[in-house]
Each structure stands twice: as C-alpha cells, then as structure tokens.
Write an enzyme that holds these catalytic residues in place. Structure first.
Site, PDB file in Angstrom:
ATOM      1  CE  LYS A  79       2.094   8.143  -2.165  1.00 46.10           C
ATOM      2  NZ  LYS A  79       3.408   7.748  -1.644  1.00 46.10           N
ATOM      3  CB  SER A 154       4.985   5.622  -4.547  1.00 43.79           C
ATOM      4  OG  SER A 154       4.950   6.030  -3.191  1.00 43.79           O
ATOM      5  CB  SER A 178       7.498   7.210  -1.766  1.00 44.91           C
ATOM      6  OG  SER A 178       7.581   6.020  -2.486  1.00 44.91           O
TER       7      SER A 178
HETATM    8  N1  GLN Z   1      10.536   2.712  -4.278  1.00 44.69           N
HETATM    9  C1  GLN Z   1      10.352   2.085  -2.998  1.00 44.69           C
HETATM   10  C2  GLN Z   1       9.405   0.912  -3.158  1.00 44.69           C
HETATM   11  O1  GLN Z   1       9.009   0.679  -4.232  1.00 44.69           O
HETATM   12  C3  GLN Z   1       9.850   3.067  -1.994  1.00 44.69           C
HETATM   13  C4  GLN Z   1       8.411   3.337  -2.106  1.00 44.69           C
HETATM   14  C5  GLN Z   1       7.921   4.232  -1.022  1.00 44.69           C
HETATM   15  O2  GLN Z   1       8.690   4.936  -0.368  1.00 44.69           O
HETATM   16  N2  GLN Z   1       6.623   4.202  -0.793  1.00 44.69           N
HETATM   17  O3  GLN Z   1       9.089   0.246  -2.230  1.00 44.69           O
END
Ligand code: GLN
Length: 490
Positions: A79, A154, A178
C-alpha cells in the site's frame, strides 16, 4: 497447473523450494499479469518492475545457496503509505506525489530481509481516508469481480491486486476497517492485527492510536505467513509491544472443537444488513457449528456510538498528523506565494483532496478550545466503554463472528457525494480499532449477483492465532476461497 501468477504464497514457495520454478520466472509471470490486467483494474500507483527482477535474481541466488524462507522470491504489493526507500510513496495524494522516502518502514526492512520481491505500490484512498478507494488523487481502482463497483477501501489497491492475481499477497493498513472491508469486497483474506503487534515505523500516520499494518492474502495460510514475517516489537515504534510472536502457520492446525463463538446481539440481523450479507454470515455460523464450535449470544451495547466516536477521534488525530504538510518541510508547495500565509493556504488547498480537507476541519474543530471536552474527551470516554464491551464479551467467548460491511461492494459513485452514508458503512469494523483488538476478514459466501461477501472474526488482544486457526479450518471445510473473479486470460 494454475498459471504462476495465480499461485498462493505457499504453493509458489513449494515450487521454488523444489526448484521447479525460479523466483525470476515467478516475478516475470506476475509482472506480465499486471501488464495485462492493470488497464482494467487500476490497482497500482507505481510498478517497480526493474527492482523486482533484480530482487528476484538475488532471491534465486539465495535459494541456490539453500537459503529459502517462506517469502523468499515471493512477489508482493505494498500500500502506498508504507515508506519504501528510493521508491515514491504518495499516500495517493498530490501532497506527496513526488515524495521518495530516504528510509524503509520497519515492515519493509522485515520483508526485504525475508527475501520478498516488491512488485510496486498500490492505490488507496488519499491518506487512507475512505471506504472505496475513490478518494485517491490519481485513479479509481475497480473491483475485479465487477468492474463497475468499488474494491472497498482504503486498501482497495491491495485487495484488488490480490484478487486479480497482480501479486501473490499484499500489505495494507487498517485504521477503521481499511484492510478488512476491501478484503471482504474483493473476496480475499485480510487481517488487522492487535494495536502494537506490528511496527508503525515508516507508516505514514493517519490516526496514530488506531492505525495498524496487516496482510491481504489469497488464503489463510498466506495471511499467517505474512503475519509471521511482519509481527514483533520494534524499538523505533514506542507503541509496538514487546511480546512473543507465535508461529502463526504452525498454529493453524490446532483443534478448534469446543471453541466458543460470540454472536453480538447488536450486530445480528440489525437494520441495514443486506439479506445477502446476513445469509452468508448465517451460512458461516453453520460451518463453524459442524466443526464443533459452540455459540453464545453476547452484547456490545456501545456499538451504536462507534461511528460517532471514531469520526471524532480519527479526524482529530489526522488533523494533528497532517499539520506537517505545510509546504515548508517536504511535499507539494504552491507556486509563487505572495507571503507565508498565502503559501500555507494555497499549498494545503491544492495539495489535499476534499475528503482530507473535510477531516482536517472536523478534527481541528473537535480539538479547539471550548469544544475539546464536549467532543474529543467525550469520544475518548466512549472509546473506553467500547473496549470494556469487548473485555466483557471475551470472558464468555473465544472469538466473535460478525459481518464486515452491511452490503457487498457498491457501485462506483454511489456514495461519493454522501460522506455520511460512506461513514455509516464502517459500523462493523470501527470498534476493533477503537478497542485495539485484532480482526480478520475471510470470504464466506457470495451475493445473489455473485459478489464476494466476507465474515469478520474478532479476537482478544494479541490472539491473532485463534482467528487464523478458526478461519483456516473454515477454509478447509469449504471451497469459497477457491472461486476467482473472471478476468480475460492472457
Ligand atoms: N473508512 C474509514 C475511514 O474513512 C477507515 C479507513 C481506514 O481504516 N484507513 O476513516
């Protein structure tokens, strides 16, 4: 025989060990696969083909000396918020579009020492803020199961790359779901470790008290192999915990008869869970029953406050962490500023996308004088209550079975103009980050439209092993994980 790019890590390892294939052949096969399907999927931000081939050559030399470990010569995607020395690390943001870290994240040092081959850096929501990978400043990644749908986020690039065989496994990060949610949407395995299990050194910070790096993989054995490689104490991360790391792969075959699985009253058949997801989770419970597990109803009464608490705490920490991108130290700087204030304002307005700016404003507001007690402090107190819910639950069960997301992958564009709808879809994953416990997502069924659905297993602090073991035995008893998305062959 399957194509080389379609192998799991452990299958490829067996062939490398028997010298039936070379690491260079394997890496070439994966790079060819990336070339063939990247135009459809858009998973990668940077492809490091040249470096990958020379790392594969080094792996072949090690193997010829008899030095082979589980990740030697294995092509992996990373990532794009994990720092890689000499390789651009953008966080899918214009702010870091040209940032090349002078150092490796701790997990990269470990992967390199293990002989792994990095194929490149994969797409994500900007600074990991989002649930669909639509917030990337560069491209929208598509779900390999349905190119009109999001891969989740994400870590959508990581999940899509694993699902489409554009790498053998990947690293992602999970602040509020994410890793688990994109794994579920793309039909792969994802594990968010206990907070402190894996070093965050070199992980670009989003919300420091919630972030953890973890694996996305084609099956549970591969997830365990990756966990074995990246876990452990790191003096460079003060929040990493000095606690023995078990041999996760060796523990997979442990007996799970008598395992007690908690079903949260608040999650089960709750409003908003689509029938497709409910059916898949009920089916998973039946499989566990046949494996000899017992079930107990548990209660997580503060679940209803998780979204509100998370969307105060995460933006507050993000607002603080992202203050460093001011155009002075590194990263993007607006051209021809008329003065310092103008430079700050225009740099941050042009460098950050709309979701990141929304979070910074929300977080700054929640931390401002007069509001701190009402918002940030209150959210921190709720966080403690959520952790206590889990502590109480784990007195009567070993693991918890829950959905990952209320629905399967949604169409691209559906939620992008409705941030609240997007935030609400994180309801089942946020609590694990707020509490700090580990959570695993593994394929457990398909929707009527053929989209993958994952189940979430939540475990007690530092008990990743029980999650992996339970999911491994589930995997052995079913063939759900063997179904692949249909992409053009080459
Ligand atoms: N969807 C969550 C957010 O937008 C989690 C994102 C994540 O785990 N990085 O913050």
């Amino acid at each position: 025989m399957k194509p080389l790019y379609g192998m799991t890590i452990h299958e490829a390892h067996d062939l490398l060990k028997k010298r039936e294939i070379s690491a260079v052949e394997l890496t070439r096969a994966v790079l060819d696969r990336i070339n063939a399907v990247e135009p459809l999927i858009d998973a990668y931000i940077t492809i490091t083909a040249g470096q990958a081939i020379s790392d594969a050559e080094a792996a072949d030399q090690a193997i010829s000396r008899g030095d082979i470990r589980p990740l030697t010569g294995i092509p992996l995607a990373v990532k794009d918020l994990i720092c890689t020395r000499g390789v651009r690390t953008t966080c899918a943001s214009k702010m870091l579009e040209n940032f090349t870290p002078p150092y490796d994240a701790a997990v990269m040092t470990k992967l390199n020492a293990a002989g792994a081959v990095m194929t490149g850096k994969v797409n994500m929501d900007e600074f990991a803020m989002g649930s669909s990978t639509e917030n990337s400043a560069f491209k929208i990644t598509r779900n390999p199961w349905d190119l009109n749908r999001v891969p989740g986020g994400s870590s959508g690039g990581s999940a899509a790359a694993v699902a489409a065989d554009m790498c053998l496994g990947a690293l992602g990060s999970d602040t509020g779901g994410s890793i688990r949610q994109p794994a579920s949407h793309c039909g792969v395995v994802g594990l968010k470790p206990t907070y402190g299990r894996v070093s965050r050194f070199g992980l670009v910070a989003f919300a420091s008290s919630l972030d953890q790096i973890g694996p996305l993989a084609k099956d549970i054995t591969d997830a365990a192999i990756l966990m074995d490689a990246v876990s452990g104490h790191d003096p460079k991360d003060a929040t990493s915990v000095n606690r023995e790391v078990p041999d996760y792969v060796a523990g997979l075959t442990r007996d799970i008869k008598g395992l007690t699985i908690g079903i949260p009253r608040e999650y089960h058949a709750s409003e908003g869970i689509s029938p497709d997801v409910q059916t898949a989770i009920d089916g998973a419970a039946d499989v566990f029953k046949n494996l000899g597990a017992q079930f107990v109803e548990i209660s997580l009464p503060h679940t209803q406050y998780a979204v509100a608490a998370y969307y105060l705490i995460a933006p507050a920490e993000a607002g603080s962490n992202l203050a460093r991108y001011d155009g002075v130290k590194y990263g993007f700087r607006a051209a021809d500023p008329s003065g310092l204030m103008d430079m700050y304002c225009r740099t941050r307005s042009a460098g950050f996308g709309p979701e990141v700016q929304r979070r910074i404003m929300l977080g700054t507001y929640a931390l401002s004088a007069g509001y701190y007690d009402a918002y940030y402090k209150k959210a921190s107190q709720v966080r403690t209550l959520i952790r206590r819910d889990f502590e109480k639950a784990f007195k009567i069960c070993d693991i918890i079975l829950a959905p990952v997301a209320p629905t399967p992958a949604f169409p691209i564009g559906q939620n992008i103009d409705d941030p609240l709808a997007m935030y609400l879809s994180d309801i089942f994953t946020l609590s694990a980050n707020l509490a700090g416990i580990p959570g695993l997502s593994a394929p457990c069924g398909f929707s009527k439209d053929g989209l993958p659905v994952g189940m979430q297993l939540l475990g007690n602090f530092f008990d990743e092993q029980t999650l992996l073991t339970a999911a491994f035995q589930f995997e052995q008893a079913t063939d759900i994980h063997l179904k692949k998305p249909q992409l053009p062959a080459h």
